[in-house]
Motif scaffolding. Structure first.
Motif, mmCIF file in Angstrom:
data_model
loop_
_atom_site.group_PDB
_atom_site.id
_atom_site.type_symbol
_atom_site.label_atom_id
_atom_site.label_comp_id
_atom_site.label_asym_id
_atom_site.label_seq_id
_atom_site.Cartn_x
_atom_site.Cartn_y
_atom_site.Cartn_z
ATOM 1 N N LYS B 216 33.849 30.273 36.092
ATOM 2 C CA LYS B 216 35.142 30.935 35.880
ATOM 3 C C LYS B 216 36.137 29.887 35.365
ATOM 4 O O LYS B 216 36.761 30.072 34.326
ATOM 5 C CB LYS B 216 35.635 31.521 37.205
ATOM 6 C CG LYS B 216 36.901 32.351 37.056
ATOM 7 C CD LYS B 216 37.255 33.027 38.375
ATOM 8 C CE LYS B 216 38.669 33.600 38.321
ATOM 9 N NZ LYS B 216 39.197 33.866 39.671
ATOM 10 N N MET B 217 36.248 28.770 36.118
ATOM 11 C CA MET B 217 37.183 27.724 35.703
ATOM 12 C C MET B 217 36.751 26.378 36.290
ATOM 13 O O MET B 217 36.474 26.281 37.486
ATOM 14 C CB MET B 217 38.590 28.058 36.219
ATOM 15 C CG MET B 217 39.669 27.134 35.700
ATOM 16 S SD MET B 217 39.856 27.340 33.891
ATOM 17 C CE MET B 217 40.946 25.994 33.514
ATOM 18 N N VAL B 218 36.697 25.365 35.441
ATOM 19 C CA VAL B 218 36.426 24.009 35.914
ATOM 20 C C VAL B 218 37.678 23.171 35.699
ATOM 21 O O VAL B 218 38.238 23.163 34.600
ATOM 22 C CB VAL B 218 35.266 23.336 35.139
ATOM 23 C CG1 VAL B 218 34.902 22.001 35.785
ATOM 24 C CG2 VAL B 218 34.062 24.241 35.060
ATOM 25 N N THR B 219 38.126 22.496 36.770
ATOM 26 C CA THR B 219 39.239 21.552 36.639
ATOM 27 C C THR B 219 38.692 20.159 36.876
ATOM 28 O O THR B 219 38.071 19.906 37.905
ATOM 29 C CB THR B 219 40.330 21.863 37.682
ATOM 30 O OG1 THR B 219 40.769 23.215 37.474
ATOM 31 C CG2 THR B 219 41.514 20.918 37.519
ATOM 32 N N MET B 220 38.904 19.280 35.917
ATOM 33 C CA MET B 220 38.452 17.895 36.073
ATOM 34 C C MET B 220 39.689 17.012 36.163
ATOM 35 O O MET B 220 40.620 17.167 35.373
ATOM 36 C CB MET B 220 37.598 17.517 34.866
ATOM 37 C CG MET B 220 37.163 16.075 34.834
ATOM 38 S SD MET B 220 36.025 15.767 33.445
ATOM 39 C CE MET B 220 36.798 14.304 32.771
ATOM 40 N N VAL B 221 39.714 16.111 37.162
ATOM 41 C CA VAL B 221 40.874 15.237 37.354
ATOM 42 C C VAL B 221 40.428 13.784 37.159
ATOM 43 O O VAL B 221 39.754 13.206 38.008
ATOM 44 C CB VAL B 221 41.476 15.421 38.766
ATOM 45 C CG1 VAL B 221 42.806 14.684 38.859
ATOM 46 C CG2 VAL B 221 41.677 16.896 39.079
ATOM 47 N N GLU B 222 40.785 13.230 36.029
ATOM 48 C CA GLU B 222 40.377 11.858 35.670
ATOM 49 C C GLU B 222 41.638 11.022 35.484
ATOM 50 O O GLU B 222 42.554 11.409 34.763
ATOM 51 C CB GLU B 222 39.546 11.899 34.383
ATOM 52 C CG GLU B 222 39.342 10.561 33.683
ATOM 53 C CD GLU B 222 38.593 9.530 34.517
ATOM 54 O OE1 GLU B 222 37.544 9.840 35.086
ATOM 55 O OE2 GLU B 222 39.112 8.376 34.615
ATOM 56 N N ILE B 223 41.678 9.862 36.104
ATOM 57 C CA ILE B 223 42.893 9.035 36.080
ATOM 58 C C ILE B 223 43.078 8.312 34.744
ATOM 59 O O ILE B 223 44.198 8.022 34.335
ATOM 60 C CB ILE B 223 42.846 8.005 37.249
ATOM 61 C CG1 ILE B 223 44.261 7.510 37.594
ATOM 62 C CG2 ILE B 223 41.913 6.850 36.949
ATOM 63 C CD1 ILE B 223 44.329 6.707 38.902
ATOM 64 N N ASP B 224 41.960 8.053 34.031
ATOM 65 C CA ASP B 224 42.034 7.104 32.918
ATOM 66 C C ASP B 224 41.754 7.757 31.564
ATOM 67 O O ASP B 224 40.612 8.004 31.201
ATOM 68 C CB ASP B 224 41.034 5.959 33.193
ATOM 69 C CG ASP B 224 41.304 4.733 32.337
ATOM 70 O OD1 ASP B 224 41.990 4.860 31.301
ATOM 71 O OD2 ASP B 224 40.815 3.644 32.711
#
Lengths: 330, 330
Positions: B216-224
């Motif tokens: 349905k939805m993928v959230t990716m949290v990457e700092i760089d």
């Protein structure tokens, strides 16, 4: 890691420009001298400096300063205590600090490798077939015997389980089921009711996996009884119970050089659905034809084709197993 | 291999008994002196000998004789020609020959490691997370930049394709699809229609694989951002086109520290079916809570649990990727 061995540590600096060799020497001298090390310096006309520092306890260091801007430090000490490691690390820390003070930001790269343990009871270094250095986390020598054909070692790694090493070449680890599956055709082949010939394969991995698939008959030809003896005892995750007997309902193991066996089968007209070549990369044979590795491989291939049915298949490793282990993942 | 670098070769002998240090020195001296090398000897009272041999061309050798029966030879030379390698090998061959003459069968082990290349333009040595020395067949530095958070390197290996290295730690190779699949639950999970949160994962591998599975939805949290920039250009076998835009039909990429994002989601009551922790082994965070690695990991886990649905699942690496790459095969 606390076992008795010589610990050889390295610390390398690639400078951003050519080096004033004398300035580097002068800056680092005190670091070694503070440890009570005595110095001997050699000064080449065109090739920089080598300073050797000797400590009373038997440790020594080399400081090699190349004028084009490379500074290499080596430190060797023999000890069976963690204390030695800490002392070495402290000394190298100081060298690194001093170099950074001297050159400010103008060091392109600093490289400190894990210390190499030399002369310990357990050898941790087993290069790949293409000559790359690889250290394994070996914690036990499980088996180490010379057969008439080769040296057979089984070493235990925390990460990979027991590893079979034949004359110094890493052959198979207990964790290498993927290798076995790959050389069997990656699960895409139907072995049920088939006639299969395995050349080599003394670790029993291929035999064990194929026997599960209800073949008509599998014949395995392994030259070295001692490989089988070692593996049936210490590589059971690979071979299960299949090597406990040289004959089973649907398989037989012949302890023979495969070349005369292939010739005999070719003459008798004995044919197979599958031939799987699992011979070691550096071949062992008692046959005189073996002039070179490539000729040996061609001979094996020629003979295999003679015993393969019209629609039969021939599988072999195209690379050393150590490479396979990784390429499998692609 | 022909690139300019210092080549450091080693040759080690473990003797079957204690060594007559002087006899070993006398036997090996001529081998070095025949090469025109000049000798300096240090003799410890209780710790054996160190002989240093210096050649006019800038090469040098160390011969360290430990009285309990260990003889270590080091040879360092700087060259950009294959000729140097052959000369080194010939010299070490002669040392080995002489030692075997001297001790007949009474040498327990002879070990010659692949030469270590030091100070070359391309660094081939990338230790594992558990500190083992591993040499890769690197032939090109594809990308090498410092971001505000870390050094980002992408190196090309003939065997593994492009390899992402963050601050010296091998993170992922293009051949490591198996790692990505493992952290996604080894193909046993159904991501269709699900809400997924990826922590880290800047190489885009997990995102790319999950997006294929119609979530349905993928959230990716990457700092760089710079990891994403490097990977979308040079790790395309891993991330496909998924990093070309930070938003797609069923995914978004946030360039943020994941800790405040997790806190925000927890506060808002935003819930996920899957949380996949793909953060680097040594954490990077701008948050003050990060007192130690373990506390950081616990904080991530606590916060993740708060945003996970009742029947949701949390995946993480329990080991470094380099270990995973192999353990996957079990």
């Amino acid at each position: 890691m606390a076992a008795a061995a010589a610990r050889h540590s390295t610390l390398d600096f690639m400078l951003g420009a050519t080096a004033d060799c004398n300035a580097v020497l002068k800056a680092l001298q005190p670091v070694f001298q503070e440890q009570g090390m005595t110095e001997t310096v050699h000064n080449w006309e065109d090739h920089g400096y080598l300073a050797t520092y000797i400590q009373k306890n038997g440790s020594f260091a080399n400081l090699r300063i190349y004028p084009h801007g490379l500074v290499l430090v080596d430190l060797q000490s023999y000890n069976d205590q963690t204390k030695g490691k800490e002392e070495t690390d402290r000394l190298l820390d100081k060298v690194e600090e001093r170099m950074k003070e001297l050159f400010h930001g103008n060091i392109k790269r600093v490289k400190r490798l894990p210390a190499i343990l030399r002369g310990g009871a357990i050898d941790r270094y087993w290069p790949t077939a293409d000559g790359r250095l690889v250290e394994y986390d070996i914690d036990e020598v499980v088996y180490d015997e010379d057969s008439p054909f080769q040296n057979i070692k089984i070493l235990h790694s925390k990460q990979f389980g027991n590893i079979l090493i034949l004359s110094g070449d890493v052959n198979l680890a207990e964790s290498d089921l993927a290798y076995t599956q790959a050389i069997m055709g990656s699960g895409k082949e139907n072995y049920a009711g088939k006639e299969v010939l395995i050349l080599g394969g003394g670790d029993g991995g291929i035999l064990y996996e194929i026997v599960k698939l209800k073949p008509k008959m599998v014949t395995m030809v392994e030259i070295d009884q001692m490989v089988i003896d070692g593996c049936k005892k210490y590589m059971r995750k690979t071979c299960g119970d299949v090597l406990d007997n040289l004959k089973g309902e649907c398989y037989q193991v012949l302890i023979e050089d495969c070349i005369p066996v292939l010739k005999r089968y070719a003459k008798e007209g004995r044919m197979f659905d599958y031939v799987i070549n699992d011979l070691t990369a550096v071949p062992i044979s008692t046959s005189p034809e073996e002039d070179s590795t490539w000729e040996f491989l061609r001979l094996i291939l020629d003979l295999s084709m003679k015993v393969l049915k019209q629609d039969g298949k021939y599988f072999t490793q195209i690379l050393q197993k150590d490479s396979w282990r990784k390429l499998m993942l692609e």
